[in-house]
Design an enzyme around this catalytic site. Sequence first.
Site, short mmCIF file in Angstrom:
data_model
loop_
_atom_site.label_atom_id
_atom_site.label_comp_id
_atom_site.label_asym_id
_atom_site.label_seq_id
_atom_site.Cartn_x
_atom_site.Cartn_y
_atom_site.Cartn_z
N ASN A 11 39.24 29.69 42.06
CA ASN A 11 38.64 28.81 43.07
C ASN A 11 37.49 28.07 42.40
OD1 ASN A 11 37.43 27.59 45.22
ND2 ASN A 11 36.75 29.48 46.22
N LYS A 13 35.80 25.61 43.49
CA LYS A 13 34.79 25.09 44.43
C LYS A 13 34.42 23.65 44.02
CE LYS A 13 33.30 29.79 45.05
NZ LYS A 13 32.33 30.71 45.60
N HIS A 98 37.68 30.00 54.04
CA HIS A 98 36.69 30.48 53.07
C HIS A 98 35.32 30.61 53.75
CE1 HIS A 98 34.09 30.82 49.60
NE2 HIS A 98 35.16 31.18 48.92
N GLU A 100 32.42 30.00 52.79
CA GLU A 100 31.50 28.85 52.62
C GLU A 100 31.79 27.78 53.67
OE1 GLU A 100 32.16 28.33 48.43
OE2 GLU A 100 30.96 30.11 48.03
N GLU A 167 37.31 38.76 51.19
CA GLU A 167 36.10 38.37 50.47
C GLU A 167 34.87 38.64 51.33
OE1 GLU A 167 36.98 35.09 47.32
OE2 GLU A 167 36.53 34.14 49.21
N GLY A 173 29.43 35.24 44.91
CA GLY A 173 28.40 34.62 44.08
C GLY A 173 27.14 35.44 43.90
N SER A 206 32.56 37.78 43.36
CA SER A 206 31.92 38.21 42.11
C SER A 206 32.84 38.93 41.13
CB SER A 206 30.69 39.07 42.40
OG SER A 206 29.69 38.30 43.05
P1 PGA Z 1 32.72 34.15 43.19
O1 PGA Z 1 33.50 33.33 44.32
O2 PGA Z 1 33.79 34.78 42.31
O3 PGA Z 1 31.92 33.13 42.46
O4 PGA Z 1 31.91 35.18 43.87
C1 PGA Z 1 34.66 33.80 44.91
C2 PGA Z 1 35.10 32.89 46.02
O5 PGA Z 1 34.22 32.31 46.69
O6 PGA Z 1 36.31 32.71 46.25
#
Ligand code: PGA
Length: 245
Positions: A11, A13, A98, A100, A167, A173, A206
């Site tokens: 991903n 982003k 997601h 976010e 998640e 993150g 993460s």
């Molecule tokens: P991250 O993001 O591995 O940077 O924690 C995962 C995600 O948001 O899908």
Amino acid sequence: MTNKYMYFIANWKMFGDLRTLNSLDKVIKFSKINKRKSKLIYCPPNTLIRPMSKRLQKTKIEVGAQNCHVSDSYGAFTGSVNSKMLKNVGAKYIILGHSENRQEGESDKLINLKIRSAIKSGLKIIFCIGETLKEKRNKRTNQVLSNQINKGLKSIRNKSDIIVAYEPFWSIGTGIIPKSKDLIKSVNFIKNKFGSKPPKILYGGSVNNQNISQLKNISGIDGFLIGGASQDPKKFIDIIKKTYN
Ligand code: PGA
């Protein structure tokens, strides 16, 4: 050591431009010699879906999108792109729900409508669910996951094109991953919710080339949704390799 068919979904982003695509060469090379049963999928920003698909044409690596507008027909929605348009430029998958985007106000109802529209357009869904830290502290994880699944997948009978990505909000993150025993519990809970035909269940939050040694031992996980670490081809390849060590 696992012998299971595993998903590794990158991903990206809001990351990457045309030059960044050069970093794919290492992963393409690796994918050609990788004999493990695995599926690699890149979800770049919309601007890179077409050029990335072209670059990955003769490989087994597939491309997905990160979100879409709810409408599957054209409309007066400035700045938006729908699932059909994403399919048209090469996306085969789409991340929906997601955290976010949930944080920016996406409701379970809207996510449900987006999933339905994307399935109609012929995309496979990477459906993200997960609890916040407050919900975890209040021991509401199962309740939250259950609610997100019930509402997000409401009235969707055929779930064969849906992959679930667990998640936890608080692990995205942050460098923090759940305790193995908690992760096993959540993955089993999700699996059991689907009865006799559970979907593939991925873990995301993460994931990196260090903690993968711990995460790969969680039975019930069919792969990983990887954010930050997937931007670096070396780290991404390392994660895949270490999953099978
Ligand atoms: P991250 O993001 O591995 O940077 O924690 C995962 C995600 O948001 O899908």
